[in-house]
Design a protein around this motif. Sequence first.
Motif, PDB file in Angstrom:
ATOM      1  N   LYS A  70     -39.083   8.152   9.903  1.00 41.86           N
ATOM      2  CA  LYS A  70     -40.361   7.324  10.231  1.00 41.86           C
ATOM      3  C   LYS A  70     -39.989   6.927  11.548  1.00 41.86           C
ATOM      4  O   LYS A  70     -41.034   6.465  12.279  1.00 41.86           O
ATOM      5  CB  LYS A  70     -40.500   6.102   9.389  1.00 41.86           C
ATOM      6  N   ILE A  71     -38.746   6.892  12.130  1.00 43.07           N
ATOM      7  CA  ILE A  71     -38.691   6.052  13.576  1.00 43.07           C
ATOM      8  C   ILE A  71     -38.119   7.189  14.433  1.00 43.07           C
ATOM      9  O   ILE A  71     -38.112   7.041  15.433  1.00 43.07           O
ATOM     10  CB  ILE A  71     -37.700   5.102  13.383  1.00 43.07           C
ATOM     11  N   GLN A  72     -37.613   8.388  13.890  1.00 46.89           N
ATOM     12  CA  GLN A  72     -37.289   9.445  14.647  1.00 46.89           C
ATOM     13  C   GLN A  72     -37.643  10.942  14.077  1.00 46.89           C
ATOM     14  O   GLN A  72     -37.096  11.006  13.015  1.00 46.89           O
ATOM     15  CB  GLN A  72     -35.917   9.316  15.050  1.00 46.89           C
ATOM     16  N   GLN A  73     -37.886  11.898  14.725  1.00 49.91           N
ATOM     17  CA  GLN A  73     -38.190  13.202  14.424  1.00 49.91           C
ATOM     18  C   GLN A  73     -36.972  13.717  14.227  1.00 49.91           C
ATOM     19  O   GLN A  73     -36.074  13.776  15.370  1.00 49.91           O
ATOM     20  CB  GLN A  73     -39.381  13.936  15.144  1.00 49.91           C
ATOM     21  N   GLU A  74     -36.481  14.481  13.155  1.00 52.38           N
ATOM     22  CA  GLU A  74     -35.343  14.883  13.077  1.00 52.38           C
ATOM     23  C   GLU A  74     -35.198  16.226  13.855  1.00 52.38           C
ATOM     24  O   GLU A  74     -36.140  17.061  13.868  1.00 52.38           O
ATOM     25  CB  GLU A  74     -34.923  15.285  11.596  1.00 52.38           C
ATOM     26  N   ILE A  87     -37.030  22.690  17.404  1.00 48.96           N
ATOM     27  CA  ILE A  87     -37.843  21.327  17.513  1.00 48.96           C
ATOM     28  C   ILE A  87     -36.576  20.252  17.817  1.00 48.96           C
ATOM     29  O   ILE A  87     -35.740  19.906  16.832  1.00 48.96           O
ATOM     30  CB  ILE A  87     -38.506  21.161  16.228  1.00 48.96           C
ATOM     31  N   PRO A  88     -36.855  19.440  18.953  1.00 50.37           N
ATOM     32  CA  PRO A  88     -35.708  18.423  19.225  1.00 50.37           C
ATOM     33  C   PRO A  88     -35.896  17.083  18.502  1.00 50.37           C
ATOM     34  O   PRO A  88     -36.985  16.866  17.839  1.00 50.37           O
ATOM     35  CB  PRO A  88     -35.770  18.145  21.014  1.00 50.37           C
ATOM     36  N   ALA A  89     -34.806  16.270  18.402  1.00 50.36           N
ATOM     37  CA  ALA A  89     -35.124  14.991  17.825  1.00 50.36           C
ATOM     38  C   ALA A  89     -35.887  13.984  18.813  1.00 50.36           C
ATOM     39  O   ALA A  89     -35.838  14.501  20.161  1.00 50.36           O
ATOM     40  CB  ALA A  89     -33.773  14.395  17.644  1.00 50.36           C
ATOM     41  N   ARG A  90     -36.864  13.418  18.199  1.00 53.25           N
ATOM     42  CA  ARG A  90     -37.589  12.568  19.274  1.00 53.25           C
ATOM     43  C   ARG A  90     -38.122  11.364  18.405  1.00 53.25           C
ATOM     44  O   ARG A  90     -38.657  11.249  17.211  1.00 53.25           O
ATOM     45  CB  ARG A  90     -38.983  13.728  19.423  1.00 53.25           C
ATOM     46  N   ASN A  91     -38.011  10.617  19.396  1.00 58.29           N
ATOM     47  CA  ASN A  91     -38.263   9.143  18.772  1.00 58.29           C
ATOM     48  C   ASN A  91     -39.897   8.769  18.469  1.00 58.29           C
ATOM     49  O   ASN A  91     -40.637   9.368  19.332  1.00 58.29           O
ATOM     50  CB  ASN A  91     -37.805   7.854  19.713  1.00 58.29           C
ATOM     51  N   ARG A  92     -40.037   8.157  17.209  1.00 56.70           N
ATOM     52  CA  ARG A  92     -41.437   8.037  17.103  1.00 56.70           C
ATOM     53  C   ARG A  92     -42.136   7.059  18.135  1.00 56.70           C
ATOM     54  O   ARG A  92     -43.265   7.277  18.493  1.00 56.70           O
ATOM     55  CB  ARG A  92     -41.680   7.565  15.638  1.00 56.70           C
TER      56      ARG A  92
END
Length: 447
Positions: free
Chosen positions: A111-115, A122-127
């Motif tokens: 919910k707070i960061q895309q895995e 697909i990179p990690a990305r902060n929501r």
Amino acid sequence: MASNLTSNTVNIDKLFDKQNFFKIPDYQRPFSWDIDNLSDLIDDLITAPRDADYFLGTLVLHTVSTERGVHVYDVVDGQQRLTSLCILLACLRDSHAFTDSSDVRRQIQEKIQQEKQSLSGIPARNRLRVRDLAAFDKVVITPGGTRDNTEIERAIGNGEQKYRTAVELFHRRLDSLSHPEVVNLAEFIVQRCVVVYLAASSFEEAFRLFTVVNDRGRQLRRIDVLKANNLAPHVIPDDEDRRHYAEKWEAMEEKVGEKSFEEIFRSMRLVYVQEKPQGDLLKEFENRILGKTGAPSPGEDFIRKLNDFVDLYDSLFISIDYLADDPNCSAKFETLMSAMVAEFNANEWRAAVLRFAEKFGKSTLYKFLLAIEKIFLTHWVQGVRKDERYSTYTERYSRALPPKAVEFERCDNADDGRQFGEASPIAGGEYFPVLYVGDASLDGRPY
């Protein structure tokens, strides 16, 4: 408007799903919710009935991009609430109630960061992408970060301190609950807490929406919109320059405080426009100041000029050290200005003092201040209304110099100045000399 506006009511599960990403733009103020705001949020969530939806408020968003079903939004209104929700979710992720539940911790983290998904590229990305990213990543995004107090005594800045304050309060409340109560709270927040979001395709439309939407947090101000306009990519194209000037803007407000910072804009408006306002502060700057003859251009030029006014305002009215290097005037100036700042509630006079100091410097400032004091006290004694009082200052900016201008004496050659300018009446249609200074450089024009 309908074609440019998207609106919906969604729960937190849907708001923070894989299709949505949010960004706090440079013109927004830093995270600033205090203990009372944070306490109200978590206490309301803990005590809310579990059999009904709980309304968290309205978000006003500017749709920055939409690609392959993924939406990126600038948060125009609601950043305090969104940031606080992310911090609370991080505290739930790190709660002792989920120590043995890696699946729940993973769901909350999503919910707070895309895995990161390396196979799919697909990179990690902060929501939610905040401006003080390093502090937010350290305390909120990193699993276990809300429980890591090893560096709390040497936090990297005010941003981290704010996050730590929120984390400490949230954990204190969560730790007072039983494990089943924490689990129930997490489920309630994700499933039953809802927001209404309004997403506009342009910033201008989003701002119009903001003006009619109540926000539980701190609302965007007219000067925040001025900040946005002066930091826009088409005005300051370079990303590093925009960040530099955004930080400079925040440093200016921190230096003098929120109330004084807004007052500086009103004083600048009077200095440049030199007549009564014809609209709100934002429209006055946009339509009558920025880029006009004798006024700064949008962007770097305006921000540098604003910085000059902030420094001058601080020295005149806050630190009151403008004449500190003048042994003859320093004590007199400090005493008089301290009294005027404390007792003269109307602030129109400050614009005149700012203008004089900017134009002519220190040598005759004290005598000018005595004359301004006389105007103000006369208004007070006569019960002059605000609009009339305002005109006393604004009209003197736009009227020509009288044939025989007034020469000011230096402080060390003058008496207490109480008789200065008495030859001309303060109210009654004649020129009042204190608002004009005889100076060859003026070429017969009012300063």
